[in-house]
Design a protein around this motif. Structure first.
Motif, PDB file in Angstrom:
ATOM      1  N   GLN A 117      -7.698   2.756   7.480  1.00 44.39           N
ATOM      2  CA  GLN A 117      -7.817   1.300   7.485  1.00 44.39           C
ATOM      3  C   GLN A 117      -8.230   0.810   8.871  1.00 44.39           C
ATOM      4  O   GLN A 117      -8.129   1.516   9.872  1.00 44.39           O
ATOM      5  N   LEU A 137      -7.116   4.984   2.082  1.00 45.96           N
ATOM      6  CA  LEU A 137      -7.171   3.570   2.462  1.00 45.96           C
ATOM      7  C   LEU A 137      -6.195   3.287   3.602  1.00 45.96           C
ATOM      8  O   LEU A 137      -6.479   2.489   4.495  1.00 45.96           O
ATOM      9  N   ARG A 159      -7.527   8.037  -3.058  1.00 45.30           N
ATOM     10  CA  ARG A 159      -8.094   6.774  -2.586  1.00 45.30           C
ATOM     11  C   ARG A 159      -7.055   5.938  -1.844  1.00 45.30           C
ATOM     12  O   ARG A 159      -7.320   5.402  -0.761  1.00 45.30           O
ATOM     13  N   ASN A 160      -5.861   5.817  -2.424  1.00 45.36           N
ATOM     14  CA  ASN A 160      -4.832   4.984  -1.791  1.00 45.36           C
ATOM     15  C   ASN A 160      -4.407   5.553  -0.441  1.00 45.36           C
ATOM     16  O   ASN A 160      -4.228   4.813   0.533  1.00 45.36           O
ATOM     17  N   ALA A 168       0.912   6.322  -7.197  1.00 46.25           N
ATOM     18  CA  ALA A 168      -0.183   7.186  -7.606  1.00 46.25           C
ATOM     19  C   ALA A 168       0.221   8.658  -7.518  1.00 46.25           C
ATOM     20  O   ALA A 168      -0.186   9.473  -8.356  1.00 46.25           O
ATOM     21  N   GLN A 186      -6.821   8.352  -7.743  1.00 46.66           N
ATOM     22  CA  GLN A 186      -6.136   7.156  -7.257  1.00 46.66           C
ATOM     23  C   GLN A 186      -5.234   7.484  -6.081  1.00 46.66           C
ATOM     24  O   GLN A 186      -5.172   6.726  -5.102  1.00 46.66           O
ATOM     25  N   ALA A 216       1.909   1.733  -3.459  1.00 49.64           N
ATOM     26  CA  ALA A 216       0.802   2.177  -4.302  1.00 49.64           C
ATOM     27  C   ALA A 216       0.522   3.673  -4.113  1.00 49.64           C
ATOM     28  O   ALA A 216       0.189   4.384  -5.070  1.00 49.64           O
ATOM     29  N   ILE A 217       0.632   4.157  -2.888  1.00 47.44           N
ATOM     30  CA  ILE A 217       0.427   5.588  -2.615  1.00 47.44           C
ATOM     31  C   ILE A 217       1.470   6.415  -3.350  1.00 47.44           C
ATOM     32  O   ILE A 217       1.162   7.412  -4.020  1.00 47.44           O
ATOM     33  N   LEU A 229       0.831  -1.193   0.000  1.00 48.79           N
ATOM     34  CA  LEU A 229       0.000   0.000   0.000  1.00 48.79           C
ATOM     35  C   LEU A 229       0.871   1.251   0.000  1.00 48.79           C
ATOM     36  O   LEU A 229       0.561   2.236  -0.688  1.00 48.79           O
ATOM     37  N   CYS A 230       1.964   1.246   0.752  1.00 48.69           N
ATOM     38  CA  CYS A 230       2.905   2.374   0.730  1.00 48.69           C
ATOM     39  C   CYS A 230       3.406   2.606  -0.693  1.00 48.69           C
ATOM     40  O   CYS A 230       3.485   3.754  -1.164  1.00 48.69           O
TER      41      CYS A 230
END
Length: 342
Positions: free
Chosen positions: A115, A111, A107-108, A56, A104, A52-53, A49-50
């Motif tokens: 979480q 999230l 959203r990331n 993006a 994106q 992905a952030i 996730l890190c």
């Protein structure tokens, strides 16, 4: 070097630092937080996730020419990069970004900030059933931040110290990249420096910054700058003195998110002066406040006006702030009491 010109060792690996806690150590982590005013949770964000952030961010935010509200001066500006190509005007309130342009990335980031594990920890640290996200920021370039208590800027109207903040490392943070620091137990030791009189935000912000340094010297506070690996989160109380050191090297970034949480039922107290009500949206079941939602046309029009006339916008904002504090002096105090004894 610390802000008071003393030396402190900054660990640059997990082996050089305390191990702190994992996501399964909730009870121990809460006890540590209550004693020390901060706690580090290792690996709370999944590394994917890190990544992905940050991906993006590079795809949507980095190449954009759209003005964005910035943390360092509360102005709408286009991206600015340091000599190494890292964003040096941090983003204020990721949740307010325009979905059409930055969907994106927003959203990331949300999230991660909303979480399930984060919701569980922030509620336990605040000692309540549920929390809401009231503020967020994104950083990339290494920058120094003055020592302060978050309560000076925002806290809970139900009691000072009920706000919990988190610093989320999106990469392994090098010791030279302006490491985040805290002063342990300052939430118990240091009286709340009130946003009023000679220290009010409108006219006395520089005096406030000096007063914090004088307070650190007076109480001989310790500095700790924990090693932060990708996915680690440092939580702290709104009454804990903290900041970040000036960078001491080049070619290193400090990709991270910062977030502030209140008990879900509490209103935000801004500048120890007024209750600032916020509309909210739900992310993963957590209420997320939006003050300048860029999906609303009127806020985009204000953004464009502020970006094209930054001088008049800043002057109008300063006058409004001075008016806010003047009005506060003329009406009965709305300041909340501290929930912790100095």
């Amino acid at each position: 070097m610390t802000p008071i010109d003393t030396e402190v060792d900054v660990p640059n690996s997990l082996a050089e630092d305390r191990h702190y806690f994992r996501s399964t150590d909730l009870g121990e982590a809460v006890r540590y937080y209550r004693r020390n005013g901060y706690v580090v949770i290792r690996g709370l964000l999944p590394p994917e996730l890190c990544d992905a952030i940050r991906a993006a961010y590079r795809a949507e935010v980095q190449p954009s020419q759209t003005p964005i509200l910035r943390q360092k001066n509360m102005r709408y500006e286009r991206n600015s990069f340091d000599k190494d190509g890292f964003l040096d005007n941090p983003i204020f309130n990721v949740q307010d970004l325009e979905t059409r342009r930055f969907g994106q990335f927003k959203r990331n980031a949300l999230l991660g900030l909303a979480q399930k594990d984060v919701a569980q920890f922030t509620a336990a640290l605040a000692g309540v059933g549920a929390t809401k996200l009231i503020q967020s920021m994104f950083f990339e370039a290494p920058v120094g931040t003055w020592a302060h208590q978050d309560s000076y800027y925002q806290d809970s109207a139900a009691g000072l110290g009920r706000c919990v903040a988190g610093w989320y490392a999106l990469e392994d943070v090098d010791a030279n990249a302006g490491r985040f620091y805290v002063c342990p137990r300052s939430h118990h030791i240091v009286p709340v420096l009130r946003n009023a009189g000679e220290l009010d935000f409108a006219t006395g912000h520089n005096r406030y910054r000096k007063a914090v340094l004088e307070t650190i010297r007076h109480f001989n506070l310790e500095f700790r700058a924990p090693y932060m690996a990708k996915g680690d989160v440092l939580f702290w109380s709104s009454l804990t003195v903290h900041g970040s050191f000036a960078p001491s090297g080049s070619g290193v970034s400090r990709a991270s998110l910062t977030a502030h949480y209140l008990p879900a039922e509490d209103e935000m107290l801004q500048f120890h002066t007024r209750i600032r009500r916020q509309k909210t949206t739900l992310v993963n079941g957590m209420p997320v406040a939006q003050l300048h939602d860029q999906d609303r046309l009127r806020n985009r029009l204000l953004r464009d006006l502020a970006a094209h006339a930054p001088g008049p916008y800043a002057a109008a904002r300063k006058l409004a702030m001075q008016g806010l504090f003047l009005a506060g002096k003329l009406r009965p105090s709305r300041q909340a009491a501290s929930t912790l004894s100095p």
